[in-house]
Design a protein around this motif. Structure first.
Motif, PDB file in Angstrom:
ATOM      1  N   ALA A   6     -30.062  -8.313 -19.359  1.00  0.00           N
ATOM      2  CA  ALA A   6     -28.765  -7.671 -19.573  1.00  0.00           C
ATOM      3  C   ALA A   6     -28.053  -8.013 -20.883  1.00  0.00           C
ATOM      4  N   PRO A   7     -28.436  -9.069 -21.635  1.00  0.00           N
ATOM      5  CA  PRO A   7     -27.589  -9.436 -22.773  1.00  0.00           C
ATOM      6  C   PRO A   7     -27.568  -8.426 -23.913  1.00  0.00           C
ATOM      7  N   PHE A   8     -28.565  -7.544 -23.996  1.00  0.00           N
ATOM      8  CA  PHE A   8     -28.607  -6.604 -25.116  1.00  0.00           C
ATOM      9  C   PHE A   8     -27.816  -5.341 -24.812  1.00  0.00           C
ATOM     10  N   ALA A   9     -27.099  -4.857 -25.826  1.00  0.00           N
ATOM     11  CA  ALA A   9     -26.330  -3.618 -25.686  1.00  0.00           C
ATOM     12  C   ALA A   9     -26.385  -2.855 -27.000  1.00  0.00           C
ATOM     13  N   LEU A  10     -26.408  -1.519 -26.896  1.00  0.00           N
ATOM     14  CA  LEU A  10     -26.341  -0.647 -28.073  1.00  0.00           C
ATOM     15  C   LEU A  10     -24.887  -0.280 -28.305  1.00  0.00           C
ATOM     16  N   MET A  11     -24.415  -0.516 -29.519  1.00  0.00           N
ATOM     17  CA  MET A  11     -23.036  -0.222 -29.867  1.00  0.00           C
ATOM     18  C   MET A  11     -23.007   0.732 -31.058  1.00  0.00           C
ATOM     19  N   GLY A  12     -22.285   1.833 -30.897  1.00  0.00           N
ATOM     20  CA  GLY A  12     -22.187   2.798 -31.984  1.00  0.00           C
ATOM     21  C   GLY A  12     -23.051   4.015 -31.755  1.00  0.00           C
ATOM     22  N   ALA A  13     -23.678   4.495 -32.823  1.00  0.00           N
ATOM     23  CA  ALA A  13     -24.441   5.747 -32.771  1.00  0.00           C
ATOM     24  C   ALA A  13     -25.784   5.553 -32.076  1.00  0.00           C
ATOM     25  N   ASP A  14     -26.273   6.628 -31.494  1.00  0.00           N
ATOM     26  CA  ASP A  14     -27.581   6.621 -30.817  1.00  0.00           C
ATOM     27  C   ASP A  14     -28.618   7.147 -31.801  1.00  0.00           C
ATOM     28  N   PHE A  73     -19.207  -1.467 -40.501  1.00  0.00           N
ATOM     29  CA  PHE A  73     -18.485  -1.212 -41.746  1.00  0.00           C
ATOM     30  C   PHE A  73     -19.440  -1.094 -42.925  1.00  0.00           C
ATOM     31  N   SER A  74     -20.555  -1.813 -42.887  1.00  0.00           N
ATOM     32  CA  SER A  74     -21.491  -1.783 -44.010  1.00  0.00           C
ATOM     33  C   SER A  74     -22.330  -0.516 -44.036  1.00  0.00           C
ATOM     34  N   GLY A  75     -22.131   0.373 -43.064  1.00  0.00           N
ATOM     35  CA  GLY A  75     -22.833   1.645 -43.091  1.00  0.00           C
ATOM     36  C   GLY A  75     -23.957   1.768 -42.084  1.00  0.00           C
ATOM     37  N   VAL A  76     -24.009   0.897 -41.099  1.00  0.00           N
ATOM     38  CA  VAL A  76     -25.031   0.984 -40.052  1.00  0.00           C
ATOM     39  C   VAL A  76     -24.508   1.863 -38.922  1.00  0.00           C
ATOM     40  N   GLY A  77     -25.334   2.821 -38.483  1.00  0.00           N
ATOM     41  CA  GLY A  77     -24.884   3.749 -37.447  1.00  0.00           C
ATOM     42  C   GLY A  77     -24.795   3.118 -36.072  1.00  0.00           C
ATOM     43  N   GLY A  78     -25.896   2.534 -35.598  1.00  0.00           N
ATOM     44  CA  GLY A  78     -25.925   1.886 -34.288  1.00  0.00           C
ATOM     45  C   GLY A  78     -26.379   0.447 -34.419  1.00  0.00           C
ATOM     46  N   VAL A  79     -25.837  -0.432 -33.576  1.00  0.00           N
ATOM     47  CA  VAL A  79     -26.158  -1.857 -33.622  1.00  0.00           C
ATOM     48  C   VAL A  79     -26.558  -2.322 -32.230  1.00  0.00           C
ATOM     49  N   VAL A  80     -27.752  -2.897 -32.102  1.00  0.00           N
ATOM     50  CA  VAL A  80     -28.162  -3.546 -30.861  1.00  0.00           C
ATOM     51  C   VAL A  80     -27.888  -5.034 -31.023  1.00  0.00           C
ATOM     52  N   ALA A  81     -27.083  -5.600 -30.138  1.00  0.00           N
ATOM     53  CA  ALA A  81     -26.665  -6.985 -30.265  1.00  0.00           C
ATOM     54  C   ALA A  81     -26.626  -7.633 -28.885  1.00  0.00           C
ATOM     55  N   THR A  82     -26.367  -8.938 -28.849  1.00  0.00           N
ATOM     56  CA  THR A  82     -26.471  -9.700 -27.609  1.00  0.00           C
ATOM     57  C   THR A  82     -25.139 -10.339 -27.227  1.00  0.00           C
ATOM     58  N   TYR A  83     -24.934 -10.476 -25.909  1.00  0.00           N
ATOM     59  CA  TYR A  83     -23.717 -11.100 -25.388  1.00  0.00           C
ATOM     60  C   TYR A  83     -23.851 -12.611 -25.212  1.00  0.00           C
ATOM     61  N   TRP A  84     -25.066 -13.097 -25.033  1.00  0.00           N
ATOM     62  CA  TRP A  84     -25.250 -14.538 -24.860  1.00  0.00           C
ATOM     63  C   TRP A  84     -26.604 -14.946 -25.411  1.00  0.00           C
ATOM     64  N   ASN A  85     -26.888 -16.261 -25.407  1.00  0.00           N
ATOM     65  CA  ASN A  85     -28.150 -16.783 -25.921  1.00  0.00           C
ATOM     66  C   ASN A  85     -29.315 -16.184 -25.134  1.00  0.00           C
ATOM     67  N   VAL A  86     -30.338 -15.726 -25.868  1.00  0.00           N
ATOM     68  CA  VAL A  86     -31.426 -14.994 -25.234  1.00  0.00           C
ATOM     69  C   VAL A  86     -32.665 -15.875 -25.113  1.00  0.00           C
ATOM     70  N   ALA A  87     -33.514 -15.542 -24.139  1.00  0.00           N
ATOM     71  CA  ALA A  87     -34.757 -16.275 -23.908  1.00  0.00           C
ATOM     72  C   ALA A  87     -35.898 -15.607 -24.678  1.00  0.00           C
ATOM     73  N   ASP A  88     -36.803 -16.426 -25.250  1.00  0.00           N
ATOM     74  CA  ASP A  88     -37.860 -15.904 -26.129  1.00  0.00           C
ATOM     75  C   ASP A  88     -38.775 -14.908 -25.435  1.00  0.00           C
TER      76      ASP A  88
END
Length: 812
Positions: A801-809, A744-759
């Motif tokens: 696997a926790p990372f996913a791209l959501m929205g625009a490429d 909504f803030s104007g970002v085309g694509g968002v890479v985000a995580t489904y669960w806690n990630v390891a460093d």
């Protein structure tokens, strides 16, 4: 002759209720009165006249207002009151206007009207008016399926109407025992209003048999005297000055008329008729149900009661479907969906729009199923997009800050202003609820004006047109979001039955997935993914893949996939599902989206065109928090490594990584990277947050709500934090979480995580991801490369696997 219903309960030990014997008395007294009519005798007329006088005195209503109420002309009354400034309306007049708007399901204006009354009541210390305002708030909540809010607003209110609304809300929440108890008490009475409440509660609790027994009781005569049959029986008699009006509310502002203390069989009551039709359909009395539904739909004022209007069309559509009339059924279901969407568009709040979709999903499911049975796949896909509550799409489109690349900004604003004017005109006409009457030509003209404005936009700016269309997106617009070499997969379930729409090159193919236990398979899969020591993840991935992915891959050509999940599928990383031949990430580059419509609404926004030329980013790593145990040295190293790949970027570490710096530095950057803690709040997803460094009185928490007020306008945001990709999935399939806020803030694509990630694994994935981006790969391709690199060192999907791209490429 209509009975005079003056008494609340049946006297003990008498064969004939007192109110039935008073009917005879009313006839005798009528011989002595001067106002005989076909609708009743003298006692009734006296009480009715008295009630009108009381109402005129207490609410300052005119004879014209009373006439409109008497004849059910709610829209005429609303239009007249709309011409008067609110400060010139009395409390009674304004309260009436609020109720009329509520019946029209003009929720936004009704709520504003009610809050105006609330201000008056608080200023004057009017406790009675405050109680009515809260009662109406409960009705707003009930209409929008916010049952907990409805109960909360009625705390301490012991009126009959409040008890009914509380019990109905409990029934809708599945607590049918409370509803039955309330129905049993109300059903002992003989006044029409409590009897109707009791019948409604029995139906809500699943007992339509008992509901019909009350409606058809020969002593109470609720259906006989208050249904639409009474109207048709009086048609030849012409208008009567003694004809009582519709009741508008359940909190006694206008208690004469519809189920009120002075009620004596109004001309018609659509709620009584609808309840009877619903229960007749559910108890196998199909022919009678069809007759009553047809009678409802022929009633000229029905469009003024949108809640009944859509439900009547939906019920009759289902019955026609069962009878084999598929074309007739689809026509009714389409019309019902249009009425639903008109009502939804008037709801002001985000939560209200989401909740409003709760009891409408079966309508859309039946419509999709009917279209697919006729092989109309493209239309079915259009309905799937309409089925989602579309709050994100509405919010994106409402900002009107698009940056079309084929039109000067000044001309775009002028065209949008013309469309806004046409839509405002249409809203005024449509909210009248006129059903084929004299003013229906006004609605046609207003709709033509909208289409003309849209036509001008389409001819001047093809990229802007889909974003502001007054009608739902069409198939060609929905499939235009696909990239070259990319196939789309849109999942949808109707009850337990699952479908997948496979899209490519402007064509659609539907894959019938049958009735797999999707929710059970998803839970088993997530259980395996959440534990890096588990050994059963391959079997769980294959079981889920066999159910929802393998049948789709054979129809989806290309090296890239755009996946639109539905329901529980929103919670899983598709990259880890085995669709035959190993995890999907080994075969395709993947991106996700909440809907095709959301992608359309983001495609031509400034985010896709601003700040990418110099490839600068805003990078935030390991913000310093006051709470213990939140230090993330791996996130700090990750941020420094990305800054090395993109050296022109702004880097903020530890105490410099404040929310203030984020607000000032992130806007307009090519990309935003945040390596920090994130919290998903399932009980209140709008409060999900990213944790920046606090400064002064600022806590440093960036919530979804905060993002709604920001203009970031970036091509890509990477949220390398815990659970940033999790969202609450509403029954309308709207996602509420951080990803939604960034989009909504104007970002085309968002890479985000489904669960806690390891460093360690995250650092490797991010370094690979950004290196590939800099070499020219798209975000979709770069994420695939990063996950592949991690998988080679850490085979368990917990790590990659926790990372996913959501929205625009995006490309940087």
């Amino acid at each position: 002759m209509t009975p005079v219903t003056l008494f609340a309960s049946r006297p003990a030990g008498r064969g004939t209720p007192l109110f039935r014997r008073l009917t005879l008395l009313g006839s005798l007294l009528g011989l002595l009165g001067a106002t005989l009519s076909g609708c009743g005798g003298g006692v009734m007329a006296v009480n009715y006249v008295a009630s009108q006088s009381e109402l005129k005195a207490s609410a300052n209503l005119s004879d014209g207002d009373l006439a409109d109420l008497r004849d059910g002309r709610l829209t005429a009354l609303r239009e007249r009151y709309d011409q008067v400034p609110a400060d010139r309306l009395s409390d009674g007049q304004l309260s009436l206007l609020c109720d009329v708007r509520l019946k029209l399901q003009d929720f936004g204006r009704a709520q504003l009207c009610n809050e105006t009354l609330a201000v008056r009541a608080a200023r004057n210390g009017d406790a009675a008016l405050i109680g009515k305002v809260r009662g109406r708030r409960a009705l707003f909540a009930l209409a929008q399926q916010r049952y907990g809010d409805a109960v909360a607003e009625l705390e301490g209110n012991q009126s009959e109407g409040a008890r009914y609304v509380r019990a109905l809300a409990q029934a809708r929440l599945g607590k049918t025992a409370e509803a039955r108890d309330a129905a049993a008490l109300l059903g002992k009475q003989f006044k029409p209003r409590p009897v109707f409440y009791a019948a409604s509660l029995y139906a809500a609790a699943g007992d339509c048999g008992q509901s019909l027994r009350l409606l058809e009781d020969p002593e109470r005569r609720l259906l006989a005297d208050y249904g639409l049959t009474a109207l048709s029986e009086r048609a030849d008699a012409g208008p009567s000055k003694n004809k009582a009006p519709f009741r508008l509310d359940v909190f006694d502002d206008f208690s004469y008329g519809w189920f009120g203390g002075f009620s004596f069989a109004p001309a018609a009551n659509v709620y009584v008729e609808m309840l009877a039709a619903q229960c007749m359909a559910e108890t196998g009395r199909t022919a009678m149900a069809v007759d009553r539904l047809n009678r409802l739909l022929a009633f000229p004022d029905l469009p003024a009661y949108r809640d009944v209007h859509w439900a009547a069309m939906y019920r009759l559509g289902r019955l026609r479907q069962q009878a084999g009339d598929r074309d007739g059924a689809l026509s009714l279901l389409h019309s019902a969906a249009e009425v639903v969407e008109q009502s939804r568009a008037t709801i002001l709040s985000e939560n209200g729009r989401i909740a409003f979709a709760l009891d409408k999903q079966q309508l859309y499911g039946d419509l999709v199923d009917g279209l697919l049975r006729q092989g109309r796949q493209e239309q079915a896909l259009e309905v799937v997009e309409r089925a989602k509550s579309r709050v994100l799409v509405d919010m994106l489109s409402s900002r009107r800050d698009f940056a079309p690349d084929d039109l000067p900004v000044g001309e775009a604003r002028q065209l949008l202003a013309q469309l806004d004017e046409a839509q405002a005109s249409f809203s005024t006409v449509a909210l009248r609820g006129d059903g084929g009457g004299a003013d229906s030509g006004g609605a046609d003209a207003a709709l033509s004006a909208i289409r003309a404005a849209n036509g001008r936009i389409r001819s001047r700016s093809p990229s802007l047109a889909p974003l502001v269309s007054a009608v739902p997106f069409r198939f060609a617009e929905l499939t235009a979001v696909l990239q070259p070499g990319e196939a789309g997969v849109v999942y949808y379930n109707v009850g337990d039955h699952w479908y997948a729409f496979v899209l490519s090159a402007g064509t659609a193919r539907t894959v019938d997935l049958g009735t797999p236990p999707v929710r059970k398979l998803v839970l088993q899969f997530l259980k395996q993914l959440s534990d890096p020591a588990s050994t059963g993840y391959s079997a769980a991935a294959r079981a889920l893949g066999d159910a929802v992915l393998a049948p789709v891959l054979t129809a989806a050509s290309g090296q890239k996939l755009l996946i639109i999940p539905h329901g529980p599928l929103h919670y899983i990383p598709f990259a880890a599902i085995d669709g035959a031949g190993g995890p999907l990430v080994t075969q395709r580059a993947i991106r996700m989206a909440p809907s095709l419509s959301a992608l359309i609404a983001t495609r031509s926004r400034p985010a896709m065109m601003v700040g990418t030329a110099d490839r600068r980013g805003a990078i935030f790593g390991n913000p310093a928090r006051r709470e213990a145990g939140l230090d993330l040295p791996g996130a700090e190293a990750e941020a420094q490594a990305i800054a090395h790949i993109y050296p022109k970027s702004d880097l903020f570490l530890r105490s410099q990584a404040t929310l203030g710096q984020f607000r000032s530095a992130a806007q307009g950057k090519a990309f935003i990277h945040i390596a920090a803690h994130g919290l998903f709040q399932p009980a209140d997803p709008l409060s999900s947050r990213l944790l920046f460094s606090p400064s002064g009185d600022n806590s440093g928490d960036l919530t979804v709500g905060d993002l709604y007020s920001m203009r970031l306008d970036s091509a890509l945001a990477v949220l390398s934090a815990c659970q940033t990709g999790l969202s609450d999935v509403s029954p309308g399939d709207d996602l509420i979480g951080l990803v939604r806020g960034f989009m909504f803030s104007g970002v085309g694509g968002v890479v985000a995580t489904y669960w806690n990630v390891a460093d360690e694994s995250t650092a490797l994935l991010m370094q690979t991801f950004y290196s590939r981006l800099k070499s020219g790969a798209s975000a979709q391709e770069a994420l695939q490369a990063g996950q592949t690199a991690v998988r080679q060192r850490f085979p368990h999907p917990f790590y990659w696997a926790p990372f996913a791209l959501m929205g625009a490429d995006a490309r940087l």
